[in-house]
Motif scaffolding. Structure first.
Motif, PDB file in Angstrom:
ATOM      1  N   GLU A 361       9.360  -9.543  -5.707  1.00 23.37           N
ATOM      2  CA  GLU A 361       8.595  -9.177  -4.512  1.00 23.37           C
ATOM      3  C   GLU A 361       8.005 -10.380  -3.792  1.00 23.37           C
ATOM      4  O   GLU A 361       7.704 -10.304  -2.603  1.00 23.37           O
ATOM      5  N   PRO A 396      10.471  -0.727  -3.740  1.00 26.53           N
ATOM      6  CA  PRO A 396      10.715  -1.598  -4.897  1.00 26.53           C
ATOM      7  C   PRO A 396      11.337  -0.836  -6.056  1.00 26.53           C
ATOM      8  O   PRO A 396      11.147   0.358  -6.217  1.00 26.53           O
ATOM      9  N   TYR A 409      13.201  -5.914  -5.444  1.00 24.32           N
ATOM     10  CA  TYR A 409      13.820  -5.223  -4.318  1.00 24.32           C
ATOM     11  C   TYR A 409      15.328  -5.451  -4.348  1.00 24.32           C
ATOM     12  O   TYR A 409      15.800  -6.542  -4.702  1.00 24.32           O
TER      13      TYR A 409
END
Length: 528
Positions: A361, A396, A409
């Motif tokens: 992330e 996510p 992701y």
């Protein structure tokens, strides 16, 4: 103002000024004592000059200008952009009996795998008897319904006929039979009266003839008897007419009306009973139809699952078997257990390839669709392929074992190669993708290890003659080796390459200075 009060206020002001003066003297004395003792405050530390080690000549790097790229590197697996996934359509857990070799070229409809269907076939045979019994019960119910409908039609026809006949009988009696009988009796009475009148006249004539001597006494008696008979006939006709008018008509009319009403009721009873009997049998038929449909659907389902145990190719192409599970690296083989909708194999489109990545992330903010990428495939040696980001997930993914707490992701990178070259790359190969997030064509660059962060500021150590001085700089993007310098340095200046090693004491002194600034202001404010 009284003198005593004025003198008391003057003495109070003198006392306050004296206390304030003593307070200031005490603070100044404390500061002087601390300065004379071994306790070091930031002001003294910053003012003391230290002798730092000399940086060796090879410990410098030159600030240069050139192109720079911010590259995010992540490994992934080559896959087709258009996979025709073949999944297990068998709803029961089973095992693989046979497989054709992976990599085999198959045509649409070719058998690629066989699943164990023995338990399903046995169940199919056991359930066949239940299906036949259900079909027989359904046929019996349907036949019973048809017979009941015919029976109801006959019973209803008889009831309708009886109702119609009773109504016709009532109407015939009122409109025809009774008036006819009444007219007959009235005619009989009139005829009897006429016969009596004629007989009485004849008796009178014979009686006159007997007195004159023209007739005998026996003739007179015979005529008298005829008159008596005619009177009785008149009385009888009159009594019949009275009985009809006073008793028979009302009795017959009431009886016939009751018969007609009862026929109507019987017709309604027959209709209701017919509907009820039909409804019961229709419910039985629907119930047995439902039972038969359940058995039939289950039998069809078993038959469909038996057929699904023979796995066929959905299109032409090169066959690649799926992994046993999402956490496994081994492929499906003979003896592997299979569950419903589990992928068995895939037939990829070799002309369109992509690499699917999982980015942390912290890097996803740098990504956007269309960014270029350099793809290095391990099996392709030194060859590199161009690509670009075609898709970014907005949700996510959960981290993989054992780092479930991570949030990653999904990023899809298309491989931009012509179809001929794409066929030399097989799906499933491991690839390293270098995504170029940012590019600078002409920018100042310095080695990443030459920048030190002290007190929230980025600092470099610059050669100034025979000395080294620190300088604050503003930085931009960075790669694995270089960092962009936005402000604070000039092209060609020499900076310390590894300041954390060669300028460690200077960094420690700067850290003390950055943490002592607020203390210095505090002590100075106390002195003031």
């Amino acid at each position: 103002m009284p003198l005593s009060k004025q003198s008391s206020e003057t003495s109070r002001d003198d006392v306050l000024r004296s206390k304030s003066s003593r307070h200031g003297m005490i603070i100044k004395t404390i500061v002087a004592i601390l300065a004379a003792t071994s306790i070091t405050i930031p002001v003294v530390t910053f003012a003391v000059a230290e002798k730092f080690p000399v940086v060796p000549e090879e410990g410098f790097a030159v600030v240069k200008r050139g192109s720079m790229e911010l590259v995010v590197t992540q490994s992934g697996e080559v896959d087709s952009a258009d996979n025709d996934v073949i999944i297990s359509q068998c709803e029961w857990s089973t095992r693989v009996i046979s497989l054709i070799p992976e990599g085999t070229w198959v045509e649409k409809g070719d058998i690629i795998a066989e699943l164990d269907s023995s338990s399903i076939k046995k169940r199919f045979q056991d359930r066949a008897v239940l299906l036949v019994n259900a079909a027989a019960r359904l046929a019996d119910a349907q036949e019973d319904l048809r017979i009941q409908k015919l029976t109801n039609e006959s019973i209803l026809a008889r009831a309708e006929l009886q109702q119609r006949l009773s109504k016709l009988q009532l109407d015939g009696y009122v409109e025809a039979e009774h008036p006819q009988k009444l007219n007959q009796l009235k005619a009989s009475v009139a005829l009897a009266e006429e016969e009596l009148n004629r007989g009485e006249k004849q008796f009178e004539f014979v009686e006159d003839m007997v007195r004159l001597g023209y007739r005998t006494q026996s003739e007179r008696d015979r005529e008298r008897i005829n008159v008596l008979k005619q009177k009785q006939a008149l009385q009888l006709a009159t009594d019949k007419l009275n009985v009809l008018q006073d008793f028979s008509y009302d009795r017959n009319l009431t009886r016939l009306k009751a018969i007609a009403v009862e026929a109507e009721r019987e017709l309604e009873r027959v209709k209701m009973a017919s509907s009820a009997s039909i409804l019961r049998r229709e419910i039985t038929v629907r119930s047995r139809e439902r039972s038969y449909r359940i058995y039939k659907d289950y039998q069809d389902r078993l038959e469909k699952n038996i057929a699904a145990c023979t796995v066929r190719a959905s299109r032409s192409g090169e066959l690649i078997y799926a992994r046993k599970s999402s956490r496994s690296t081994s492929r499906i083989d003979e003896g592997s257990s299979m569950r419903y909708l589990q992928p068995i194999a895939k037939i990829p489109d070799r002309d369109r390839l992509q690499v699917k990545l999982r980015l942390h992330e912290s890097n996803i903010r740098l990504m956007r669709t269309g960014l270029p990428a350099i793809i290095e495939i391990d099996a392709a040696g030194q060859d590199r392929y161009q690509g670009h980001i075609s898709h970014l997930s907005t949700v996510p993914l959960a981290g993989l074992y054992p780092n479930y707490h991570l949030r990653e992701y999904r990023v899809t990178v298309d491989v931009d190669v012509d179809p001929e070259l794409a066929r030399t790359i097989a799906p499933g190969m491991t690839a390293k993708v270098n995504i170029i997030a940012e590019q600078r064509q002409s920018t100042l660059q310095a080695p990443v290890q030459s920048i030190v962060e002290v007190g929230g500021e980025h600092i470099v150590f610059v050669r100034h003659g025979n000395e080294v001085e620190h300088r604050n700089v503003e930085v931009g993007i960075s790669s694995d080796n270089e960092i962009e310098i936005l402000n604070g340095l000039e092209e060609g200046e020499e900076i310390v390459l590894k300041p954390r090693v060669t300028c460690a004491q200077r960094i420690i002194a700067l850290q003390k200075q950055s943490t002592g600034t607020e203390e210095e202001r505090f002590w100075l404010s106390m002195v003031d």
